[in-house]
Design an enzyme around this catalytic site. Structure first.
Site, short mmCIF file in Angstrom:
data_model
loop_
_atom_site.label_atom_id
_atom_site.label_comp_id
_atom_site.label_asym_id
_atom_site.label_seq_id
_atom_site.Cartn_x
_atom_site.Cartn_y
_atom_site.Cartn_z
N ILE A 1 0.83 -1.21 0.00
CA ILE A 1 0.00 0.00 0.00
C ILE A 1 0.86 1.26 0.00
O ILE A 1 0.36 2.36 0.24
CB ILE A 1 -0.97 0.00 1.19
CG1 ILE A 1 -0.21 -0.11 2.52
CG2 ILE A 1 -1.98 -1.13 1.05
CD1 ILE A 1 -1.08 0.07 3.75
N GLY A 2 2.14 1.07 -0.23
CA GLY A 2 3.03 2.24 -0.33
C GLY A 2 4.30 2.16 0.49
O GLY A 2 5.30 2.79 0.15
N PRO B 1 16.49 0.66 4.48
CA PRO B 1 16.75 1.97 5.09
C PRO B 1 16.06 3.14 4.38
O PRO B 1 15.53 4.02 5.03
CB PRO B 1 18.28 2.11 4.99
CG PRO B 1 18.77 0.70 4.90
CD PRO B 1 17.73 -0.06 4.14
N LYS C 1 11.07 -4.70 13.65
CA LYS C 1 9.76 -4.30 14.17
C LYS C 1 9.10 -3.34 13.18
O LYS C 1 9.78 -2.67 12.42
CB LYS C 1 9.92 -3.59 15.51
CG LYS C 1 10.55 -4.43 16.62
CD LYS C 1 10.76 -3.54 17.84
CE LYS C 1 11.37 -4.30 19.00
NZ LYS C 1 11.74 -3.37 20.10
N GLY C 2 7.79 -3.25 13.27
CA GLY C 2 7.05 -2.35 12.38
C GLY C 2 7.33 -0.90 12.69
O GLY C 2 7.57 -0.53 13.85
N GLY D 1 5.79 1.74 10.29
CA GLY D 1 4.99 2.59 9.41
C GLY D 1 4.02 3.49 10.15
O GLY D 1 3.62 4.54 9.66
N GLU D 2 3.62 3.07 11.33
CA GLU D 2 2.67 3.88 12.09
C GLU D 2 3.35 4.63 13.23
O GLU D 2 2.92 5.70 13.63
CB GLU D 2 1.54 2.98 12.59
CG GLU D 2 0.80 2.42 11.39
CD GLU D 2 -0.27 1.41 11.71
OE1 GLU D 2 -1.43 1.79 11.80
OE2 GLU D 2 0.08 0.22 11.85
#
Ligand SMILES: Cc1cc2nc3c(=O)[nH]c(=O)nc-3n(C[C@H](O)[C@H](O)[C@H](O)COP(=O)(O)OP(=O)(O)OC[C@H]3O[C@@H](n4cnc5c(N)ncnc54)[C@H](O)[C@@H]3O)c2cc1C
Lengths: 328, 731
Positions: free
Chosen positions: B458-459, B625, B694-695, B697-698
């Site tokens: 989704i990007g 990165p 670890k995530g 994006g948020e």
């Protein structure tokens, strides 16, 4: 959008005649406003008369020493024209604070004068709007009106005129040259070009159907570099004005000979603050008189439920724009 | 991250396709003989459709048919009782109006414009019922969905007894995702089989949804979504476009495309709910927190219980012995909210981190110092250790880069010419989850590899990140690897939400790649003369498309050589990875960040500019990165939008969203964005997943709105507790 016939003309007279002959015909210039309205079904013409190739693009000096800008000159070409830049930096500043470079490259001067309000109710066919559908009611007056007018509104309409360019033209006392369908020409003073909503909010201006704007004259003035356009908006660029101010002062040895103040985003038309202008004329320039003028400018404001801030913001903006114009 | 460090890092593998227009988005797909559908939306918020008059619309040239609940066959789902909860919404299946601008009919025509014009001629009459869309008007009926959280300690007593305390209310309006790509579907039924191109964040979820709706086997459904032009949560649930396009195609026996217009899009999906949060925090004179009482309420719809549980952050972000959290929801006649980037957490953190900032001034303590004094070394809720937590290092490095030590503590004490300058900070956190996922790795005889997984991009750069992971394991250069996704025929994965794709799908790709190498060696060892016979797998080195025994370069064999004689001429491995739940369960696993913001305020006209942001991030190993740097920058940009301008305006009289377009709903433009620096602090984590990643994006967004509000207070002495902080709130 509604299916429409598309006609291209090469003479202004043909354009005016074609449109005059059909109530549902529209001129199309840059199309940046009209096409949007057609896609949203707010305007449903069945005939478009393309005027974009008419030779009404000249920007030239007038006999009285002012500048005439063609109705079909692009907003960007107008803003960047050397005559305009040097003689009317206020106009350059106002145009360049509007829209985006891409839109200004398409948008024409005539179209800019005739762009329609951005009131959310005007755009939404699922709501009431006297401007879009006369007699249906005004959704904004008792609805969301953070962006609506604080001057000159009526019970039938609280929409504001969205243009930046027109605010500068109002301050500069421009004159709109119009060609009528019968071939006659007429001139309309800028103050009389746009109108207040009254009981006929569907009419934004005093043009008749089929009348073609050919050019706009800006008379010579002695403001020189003592002008300033201030635009306040919800983000740094690419947003319509919450409030904007075009200010100009003519100074003579520390005395204000005359001042012009026009406001955008606060009324159905570019709003001239004539009382404040009269107050300033002949006064010795100092910060205090500019502050007083700003107070006068908002004296008659009538805010709605959500836009009281516009009164404060207008007052402060007028004061700042005057200070910037006067360079104090 | 510095530009120099990034220059040598891999770029987006799909970047060229995207900037040259070769990446195909849903609205661009077409089938032969395809028709175009355009939705008709309701103009009331609640009630029943009395009638839909379609004669005028159907007379128009090109119009094939107007479809609605009146003439569409029933779906395979049972009709729920009128007041059942949940009562999932299937567009065009009943006369009930649940929210304004609800899709109620679709005009299908030969061209898009014909459909759109005819849609404006459909006349609908209603039996209107009174509606309520304003959260404040329904607070009285707010309730806790599910179980109430028991208190930790004795929060009310601690708050009452405390010397230093703050109580305040924070407000966040409805916000919409406003992705660039509109929701869209192209659907085609062929011989009982359904194929859809659909904008989605969850290929499997979409497939399952269609299977249930139409009562057909999943095997007869194919869902494709190769590129998604931004979604941010908006495509985590199927939109009306999907079901309507599929119904229309089945009915008309033609492929049907439906693309939402920008104006319509505001009800194509849910939104970040409107929330009101009341926070009480207290501390002793040393700045140790003694209580946090965080009570929140946000709206849901009349037909589903959606809860963001936005108070969760108050239980775990700081060490505090006495905590109460209450998360309520209240019914409104709007559609059900939906997860929007950093759901719950960014809202909860706005309140908590603003309140902590307020407390720091009461304590006359530096806001950073206050956070350090209450640093949680273990999870305050359960006492469990963190799998890793380099938050202290985020604070330290972020503060150093930002120059935090030069901050003068008093509000209104820093200036730059006519501007008031303010510095603010906030802490960020985001859970680092992992879910089962699958991938297939195919090693081809020509020395290339193909990696397949039915996820989406989704990007954030999923195409790139997965390619990098496969490249690292396989020892193949990035150019030799083709990673494909977005197809329900590919190995299944969870939906792309919660910043879990790298963790989940990345682990599947890593493990499948390892298994593919094992299969490759098995293929080599099928031959008598294989130098790898009897050699332990961990003694092999895979590099530049070849393999050798460690320390014995003469054994080097290229993948091509190995596969040349191989009967299948390729190696193909399908693998499903599963998280180590037992091990993970012993820890609390999360990403962390410290976010420092500078604002300059032109006070007279209420104008705020975010001039500088330093984003310190601890998110385990950073695999991609450039992608990570982009994500953290994007988080800041989003935070500037949420902090300063984003606001879905609802006319509560009409129950209708009034700024459903990008001229009325402001998101930041380039001119709104100042300097953004990202720092990724080293963090080793052997628990989170085999990648150690670890995530993020948020995470990059969560602290920004609070940090902006805190910086504005520092600049102006004005505490704005209601987002967005537009000029009118400052003049
Ligand atoms: C996203 C967006 C943002 C914008 N932001 C701003 C902003 O910040 N500030 C601002 O000032 N403006 C803004 N604009 C508006 C823009 O300036 C106008 O759309 C543009 O000036 C209209 O010019 P046009 O030539 O494209 O007009 P068209 O769309 O072609 O025509 C507009 C109207 O004028 C009539 N017309 C055109 N020329 C003539 C003529 N010579 N004689 C008689 N009638 C004529 C047409 O019939 C039509 O009714 C924005 C527009 C967009 C789309």
């Amino acid at each position: 959008m509604r299916p429409f016939a598309f006609k291209r003309v090469s003479a202004p007279a043909d354009a005016a005649k074609l449109v005059a002959a059909n109530r549902n015909a529209r001129f199309i210039a840059g199309g940046t406003n009209l096409i949007d309205l057609m896609k949203e079904n707010v305007d449903r013409p069945d005939e478009l008369v393309d005027i974009s190739r008419l030779e009404l693009t000249a920007i030239r000096r007038t006999l009285d020493g002012g500048v005439s800008i063609g109705a079909l000159a692009k907003n960007s070409d107008t803003a960047n024209n050397p005559l305009v830049r040097s003689q009317f930096p206020l106009l350059t500043q106002a145009i360049l604070s509007g829209a985006s470079p891409q839109i200004r490259n398409m948008a024409t001067n005539g179209g800019n004068l005739l762009q329609r309000t951005r009131c959310a109710y005007f755009y939404d066919l699922g709501t009431k709007c006297n401007k879009r559908q006369p007699g249906s009611g005004c959704g904004a007056k008792d609805g969301l009106n953070r962006y609506s007018a604080v001057f000159g509104w009526s019970d039938s309409c609280v929409a504001v005129h969205p243009s930046d360019m027109c605010v500068a033209l109002a301050a500069l006392d421009a004159v709109v040259n119009v060609r009528q369908p019968d071939g006659k020409e007429r001139k309309i003073r800028f103050a009389e070009f746009h109108r207040l909503p009254g009981d006929l909010p569907e009419l934004d201006n005093t043009l008749s159907h089929g009348e073609l704007i050919t050019s706009i004259d800006i008379p010579k003035s002695n403001f020189g570099q003592n002008t300033y356009y201030l635009k306040i908006r919800d983000r740094a660029s690419y947003a319509f004005a919450l409030v904007s101010v075009a200010a100009a002062v003519e100074l003579d040895k520390g005395v204000i000979k005359q001042a012009r103040i026009a406001l955008g985003g606060v009324a159905h038309k570019p709003w001239r603050c004539t009382e404040a202008e009269r107050f300033l004329a002949g006064k010795k320039l100092d910060a205090a008189v500019l502050k007083q003028a700003a107070e006068l400018a908002v004296k008659d404001a009538k805010p709605l439920s959500d836009n009281g801030y516009k009164v404060r913001l207008t007052q402060r903006s007028v004061e700042r724009a005057l200070r910037r114009a006067a360079k104090i | 991250m510095m530009q120099d460090d990034l220059r040598r890092q891999p770029s987006r593998v799909d970047g060229r396709a995207k900037v040259t227009g070769k990446a195909t988005y849903i609205a661009e797909f077409r089938f032969p003989n395809m028709a175009y559908g355009y939705l008709v939306q309701s103009t009331i918020a609640k009630g029943k459709i009395r009638d839909i008059e379609t004669a005028e619309a159907e007379k128009q040239p090109g119009v094939i048919k107007v479809l609605s609940h009146k003439n569409l066959p029933k779906l395979a789902v049972p009709t729920p009782a009128p007041d059942a909860i949940p009562r999932p919404f299937y567009a065009l299946t009943s006369d009930e109006i649940r929210f304004n601008a609800q899709p109620i009919a679709v005009v299908v025509a030969e061209t898009f414009e014909e459909a759109r014009y005819a849609a404006s001629l459909v006349k609908v009459t209603y039996d209107q019922a009174p509606h309520a869309t304003d959260l404040r008007s329904v607070l009285g009926s707010a309730f806790v969905p599910g179980r109430e959280q028991p208190d930790r300690g004795t929060p009310e007593n601690a708050f009452a007894a405390a010397e230093f305390k703050v109580e305040a209310e924070y407000y966040i309006p409805i916000e919409h995702h406003n992705a660039m790509e509109p929701h869209a579907t192209v659907a085609n039924w062929d011989d009982g089989k359904l194929t859809v191109y659909d904008k989605t964040q969850g290929i499997q979820g979409t497939t399952g949804y269609l299977a249930t709706a139409f009562g057909i086997d999943r095997a007869n459904i194919r869902v494709l979504s190769p590129f998604v032009g931004g979604a941010f949560g908006a495509a985590l649930r199927p939109g009306p476009n999907l079901i309507v396009a599929a119904m229309a195609s089945r009915e008309l026996k033609r492929p049907v495309k439906i693309v939402y217009s920008r104006r319509q899009l505001a009800t194509a999906h849910g939104y970040r709910p409107e929330s009101i949060q009341n926070i009480k925090v207290s501390a002793d004179k040393d700045g140790k927190l003694t209580s946090i009482i965080h009570q929140a309420v946000h709206n849901t719809s009349a037909y589903e219980n959606f809860s963001e549980g936005l108070v969760g952050v108050s239980r775990g972000l700081y060490a505090c012995p006495n905590v109460r959290t209450v998360a309520k929801i209240a019914r409104t006649d709007l559609q059900t909210p939906l997860w929007m980037r950093s759901p719950g957490v960014v809202s909860g953190i706005f309140a908590l981190e603003s309140a902590l900032d307020e407390l720091s001034y009461k304590l006359k303590l530096d806001p950073l110092e206050l956070r350090l004094r209450n640093y949680a070394d273990t999870d305050p809720e359960t006492g469990r250790p963190f799998s890793s937590k380099e938050l202290r290092e985020c604070y330290r490095q972020g503060a150093e880069r930002f120059g935090w030590s030069k901050r003068s503590p008093e509000p209104r004490s820093m200036r730059d010419g006519k501007y008031l300058v303010g510095w603010g900070l906030a802490t960020g956190t985001w859970p680092a989850s992992q879910a089962p996922a699958s991938a297939r790795v195919i090693l081809n005889a020509d020395g290339t590899a193909r990696v397949e997984s039915g996820t989406t991009d989704i990007g954030p750069g999923t195409y790139t990140t997965m390619t990098i992971i496969a490249s690292e394991v396989l020892g193949l250069p990035i150019e030799k690897i083709t990673f494909v996704l977005g197809d329900s025929d590919m190995p299944p994965t969870p939906g792309q939400g919660g910043s879990t794709t790298t963790s989940s799908v990345g682990t599947a790709v890593k493990e499948a790649s390892e298994l593919a190498l094992k299969a490759l060696i098995d293929a080599a060892n099928a031959k008598e003369d294989s130098p790898f016979r009897g050699v332990a797998f961990d003694q092999l080195v895979f590099e530049k498309g070849s393999v050798a025994v460690k320390g014995r370069p003469e054994t080097r064999r290229s993948f091509q050589d190995i596969l040349k004689g191989h009967s299948e001429s390729s190696v193909s491995v399908l693998h499903r990875s599963t998280p180590d739940a037992a091990e993970r369960g012993k820890y609390v696993i999360a990403s962390h960040g410290a976010q420092f913001v500078e604002v300059k305020v032109d006070e007279e006209i209420g104008q705020v500019r975010v001039t500088r942001v330093v984003q310190g991030t601890a998110a385990g190993r950073i695999i991609n990165p450039k992608g990570a740097h982009s994500q953290e920058m994007g988080g800041v940009v989003w935070g500037v939008g949420m902090g300063l301008m984003e606001h879905t305006e609802v006319d509560h009289k009409l129950g209708r969203i009034m700024n459903p377009n990008l001229a009325g709903y402001h998101v930041p433009v380039n001119a709104d964005i100042g300097v953004i620096e990202t720092i990724f602090v080293p963090e080793e984590d052997k628990i989170v997943n085999p990648l150690g990643a670890k995530g993020l994006g948020e995470l990059g967004l969560v602290g920004i709105p609070a940090a902006i509000a805190n910086a504005i207070y520092h600049a102006t002495g004005k505490r704005i507790r209601s987002l967005p902080i537009t000029p009118d709130k400052l003049v």
